[in-house]
Design an enzyme around this catalytic site. Structure first.
Site, short mmCIF file in Angstrom:
data_model
loop_
_atom_site.label_atom_id
_atom_site.label_comp_id
_atom_site.label_asym_id
_atom_site.label_seq_id
_atom_site.Cartn_x
_atom_site.Cartn_y
_atom_site.Cartn_z
N HIS A 224 0.88 -1.17 0.00
CA HIS A 224 0.00 0.00 0.00
C HIS A 224 0.92 1.22 0.00
CE1 HIS A 224 -2.58 3.20 1.31
NE2 HIS A 224 -2.16 3.17 2.56
N TYR A 255 -6.66 8.42 -0.11
CA TYR A 255 -7.03 9.22 1.05
C TYR A 255 -5.97 10.28 1.27
CZ TYR A 255 -3.63 6.29 3.60
OH TYR A 255 -2.49 5.64 4.01
N ASP A 546 -26.30 -24.13 12.87
CA ASP A 546 -27.70 -24.46 12.58
C ASP A 546 -27.67 -25.48 11.45
OD1 ASP A 546 -30.61 -23.73 12.99
OD2 ASP A 546 -30.42 -23.32 10.86
#
Length: 836
Positions: A224, A255, A546
């Site tokens: 980055h 930014y 579940d």
């Protein structure tokens, strides 16, 4: 140099923000004899924490990531290292302005202050921004910056002051010892440390350290780029580190933020640059630090031009220059989430990796709680370090997904948007047949799953006027009216559904019954041939899984769960297996075909000699039958509310069984139906709850309307909490809502997709007594009932059938009605079809 202890309760590798937070929280939870190891010096050992831009935007679409960020922000504030500056995301395009409305709506769901701004209003807050470049912005006033190195130092020192921690700086880890499937020690440059727990907290180096224990971590270091421009004359007299809001120029993936007298400019717009962990330079080889790599100017030049366009006077000032420029390393995973919890390769091997500054302390707390046998304060099941299948942990897959995701960091990403890299990876034996039918494939856990079939476009005329067509581009993206047509055709006749992505886990052995009983709320001491739908709970009575369980023999149970949950559920079983019980993963041995609809019995009866009548094959039972010369395990259950079966077929014979059913079913009106029917339209009409949407650790069986008349006498995980919950009135109730009007301000019809806030008629957010906001957990068409359906937990006093509320979508509010408070389905409430 600190003397190395011979033994530790846990060795934490990596002294960045996560490692420091972890030792702090472990000490608070009573751990002693902790050792924190890092090759670098303190307080900045050279990892990503040391070069991070350190700002925190609270807005996240993921509830887990929002809550981790919220918890981390609270911890930073308690440490006194947080400065609130506010933050603005600016839009250069009309499409982005729509996205900002969506983000502000999501912010309302989470209770984050947010407002849309005109260009002039943005300029008032950021006077050096050229308002002619933008169409507007979204202001999040609670955005702020932190001093992450100071925060880590304070947490580390607190753990040391309590007598719980020894810190070994300048100490390299050479190896991790494993014996009998358990961690036994760590080899360092200072010597051996015996231990039962090792936690990998070393960010971009984490895969390299994990290999020492024979484990894989699905993480890759990625570049980055960031520069610091200064001195900025406007900032010369401003107090502190930051006085102006942080700007995200999201349309350019950049930014800009004040850092003292400089302006930092960071970019996610350059080409993805992957750096293998073994190629990260050592401390000795690094000019700055190992994670501050040499800047590649040619990659950043286009972004610098865009930054100059947005802030020409400030960044174009000839008195200012680039004073700092790096290719900074960050951690990326295939799904963008951290890696938290115990790893499956060895007991006592833990991960707390791929966390960024904004969620670091929250991740540290969560892993400390997991290591202490507690249910984490934040539900982090989506970040489970054991969540990935082997193919998802390969270097090729991880790097492919990182490359694809990097330039989407600030992208406008649809909630149903599909990955493109590494596909196809896992395909069912029906895959080529489905391709020939024009299947539109979605990916789940690497499986290619048909979501709808172009071959069914001929159904659109048959069901014209019932398809609830979506005219707005956003809702029609990754959707088709064919889904609703397939749904109606299934309700009228029958459908075949490819369910190969199911994870199939088998528990066997003399203690198999004890194993599944301990995990399950439902009674599993049932006759052979019974199928049991059950929840698994955590110790607090929240949902852990579940699924369905088939008893195939006195000592053999088959667990069928969602493909995305397979590795996590398998780990949960392993963690709780008693002696004499064994686990096998049979996912790759079986394919599953669903056959449902009022004509399903006619189709099945025509291809088998076995009795499939209601009397001969009752609901909730399973047994082997023959279909076209193949022995198939048939299970009579349904997730779509229709008569039918799940057919579990040896995978090499799946194509044959599909063909036999296809040929036999065509005269009966059989159609192929995709997961759009199975997972959304059919499910929502029946009010069936889904794990990860309605069923999370934040809610209970009582609130979900899933209590059983009696509680079994056998012990199970979460039983004590469940009994307490049954004795109390529910704080919230899961409801099904119908949208009364879809008309937006411009006259177009809009359809909610999920995650939107539920509001009172006054526009006020609904929040229950436990502080949980009401938001849409699932949304989708109900073609058979002619309504767009939403599921949401409502405070108990608002869970009243017929009650009028609002849902906010894209910044506009739409009227909704509470159609069902509880579990009664809207479609076929007597369940006569499923039991016919």
């Amino acid at each position: 140099m600190t003397e190395i202890p011979a033994r530790a309760s846990a060795v934490i590798i990596g002294a960045g923000i996560v490692g420091n937070s972890l030792v702090h929280h472990l000490a608070l939870l009573g751990w002693r004899d902790l050792v924190l190891v890092d090759k670098g010096p303190m307080p900045n050992p050279g990892g990503s924490t040391g070069h991070a831009s350190n700002f925190i935007f609270p807005i996240e679409y993921s509830k887990m990531m929002f809550e981790l960020t919220e918890d981390s922000t609270a911890q930073y504030k308690e440490l006194g290292v947080f400065t609130e500056s506010g933050g603005i995301e600016v839009a250069r395009t009309a499409e982005r302005m729509i996205e900002l409305r969506r983000r502000c709506t999501k912010a309302k769901a989470w209770g984050i202050p947010a407002e849309l701004l005109t260009p002039g209003e943005v300029n008032k807050l950021v006077p050096y921004l050229d308002e002619s470049v933008i169409l507007g912005g979204a202001h999040f006033r609670t955005v702020g910056v932190v001093d992450s190195l100071r925060a880590g130092t304070l947490m580390r020192e607190r753990a040391q002051a309590s007598g719980a921690l020894t810190v070994l700086a300048g100490t390299e880890v050479y190896g991790i010892s494993v014996s009998g499937g358990r961690i036994t020690g760590v080899t360092t440059s200072q010597g051996e440390i015996g231990c039962d727990n090792v936690v990998i907290c070393c960010g971009v180096w984490s895969p390299r350290i994990a290999r020492m224990a024979g484990a894989r971590l699905a993480l890759t270091p990625t570049v980055h780029q960031m520069i610091s421009v200064g001195p900025i004359a406007l900032f010369a007299d401003t107090p502190g580190e930051i006085s102006y809001p942080i700007v995200r120029d999201v349309d350019t993936n950049m930014y800009e933020r004040q850092h003292g007298g400089d302006m930092e400019v960071g970019s996610y717009a350059h080409r993805p640059i992957i750096v293998p962990p073994d190629e990260i330079p050592s401390i000795e080889e690094s000019v700055l630090s190992p994670t501050e790599m040499p800047f590649t100017q040619e990659d950043f030049d286009p972004q610098l031009e865009q930054a100059l366009e947005l802030m020409p006077e400030l960044l174009g000032d000839e008195r200012a220059g680039i004073r700092y420029a790096i290719n900074g390393l960050i951690s990326m995973t295939p799904d963008g989430h951290p890696l938290l919890g115990e790893m499956p390769e060895a007991s006592g091997l833990w991960a707390a990796a791929a966390s960024w500054i904004k969620e670091g302390p929250g991740c540290g707390r969560a892993v400390a709680e997991l290591m202490s046998g507690q249910v984490p304060t934040v539900d982090v099941h989506e970040a489970n370090a054991a969540r990935f299948y082997p193919h998802q942990q390969t270097v090729a897959h991880v790097r492919g997904r990182a490359r694809e995701a990097f330039n989407k960091m600030y992208g406008i990403v649809h909630p149903a948007e599909q990955w493109e890299s590494g596909r196809p990876q896992r395909v069912s034996p029906m895959y080529e047949r489905e391709r020939a039918l024009g299947a539109v494939f979605y990916e789940t856990a690497g499986w290619e799953r048909p979501f709808w079939y172009a071959a069914n476009e001929n159904l659109l005329d048959r069901y014209a006027g019932q398809l609830m067509a979506r005219t707005a581009e956003w809702e029609s993206r990754w959707w088709s009216p064919v889904i609703n047509a397939e749904h109606l055709a299934m309700r009228d006749a029958c459908a075949l559904v490819d369910l190969s992505a199911f994870a199939i886990l088998e528990v066997s052995g003399p203690a198999a019954l004890e194993a599944v009983q301990t995990l399950s709320v439902a009674q599993l001491d049932v006759p052979v041939g019974r199928v049991v739908y059950t929840s698994w709970l955590d110790e607090n009575g929240g949902f852990r899984a579940d699924l369905t369980v088939m008893r195939l023999a006195a000592d053999r149970f088959r667990v069928v769960t969602g493909g995305a949950d397979g590795p996590s559920d398998a780990q949960w079983i392993r963690d709780h297996l008693p002696a004499g019980a064994f686990l096998a993963d049979l996912t790759s041995a079986f394919t599953t075909i669903g056959l449902w609809g009022p004509r399903a019995r006619d189709v099945l009866a025509s291809v088998t000699v076995d009795d499939v009548s209601h009397e001969g094959f009752g609901f909730g039972t399973c047994r082997e039958i023959e279909i076209g010369g193949t022995v198939v395990l048939a299970s009579r259950i349904s997730y779509v509310g229709e008569l039918g079966w799940e057919l579990h077929v040896p995978i090499e014979q799946g194509g044959r069984v599909w063909d036999v059913l296809w040929q036999a079913g065509r005269p009966h009106g059989l159609v192929p139906a995709g997961i759009g029917v199975y997972g959304t339209t059919g499910r929502l009409e029946k009010g069936y709850r889904a794990f990860g949407a309605e069923l999370t650790p934040d809610y209970t069986l009582v609130e979900a309307g899933m209590t059983r008349p009696k509680v079994k006498s056998a012990p199970f995980i979460g039983k004590d909490a469940y009994l307490r919950q049954r004795a109390e009135k529910p704080c919230a109730v899961l409801c099904t809502l119908t949208v009364d009007s879809h008309e937006s301000a411009d006259g177009s019809l809009r359809y909610m997709l999920g995650g939107e806030p539920i509001l009172l008629a006054s526009g006020e957010r609904l929040v229950d007594a436990k502080g949980r906001p009401s938001y849409v957990t699932s949304a989708g068409s109900g073609p058979s009932v002619g309504k767009h359906l939403l599921m949401a937990y409502l405070p108990a006093n608002y869970a009243v059938e017929g009650g009028a509320l609002l849902v906010e979508y894209m910044g506009e509010q739409y009227p909704v009605t509470v159609a069902v408070a509880g579990a009664t389905p809207l479609f076929d409430p007597e369940n006569s079809r499923i039991r016919s």
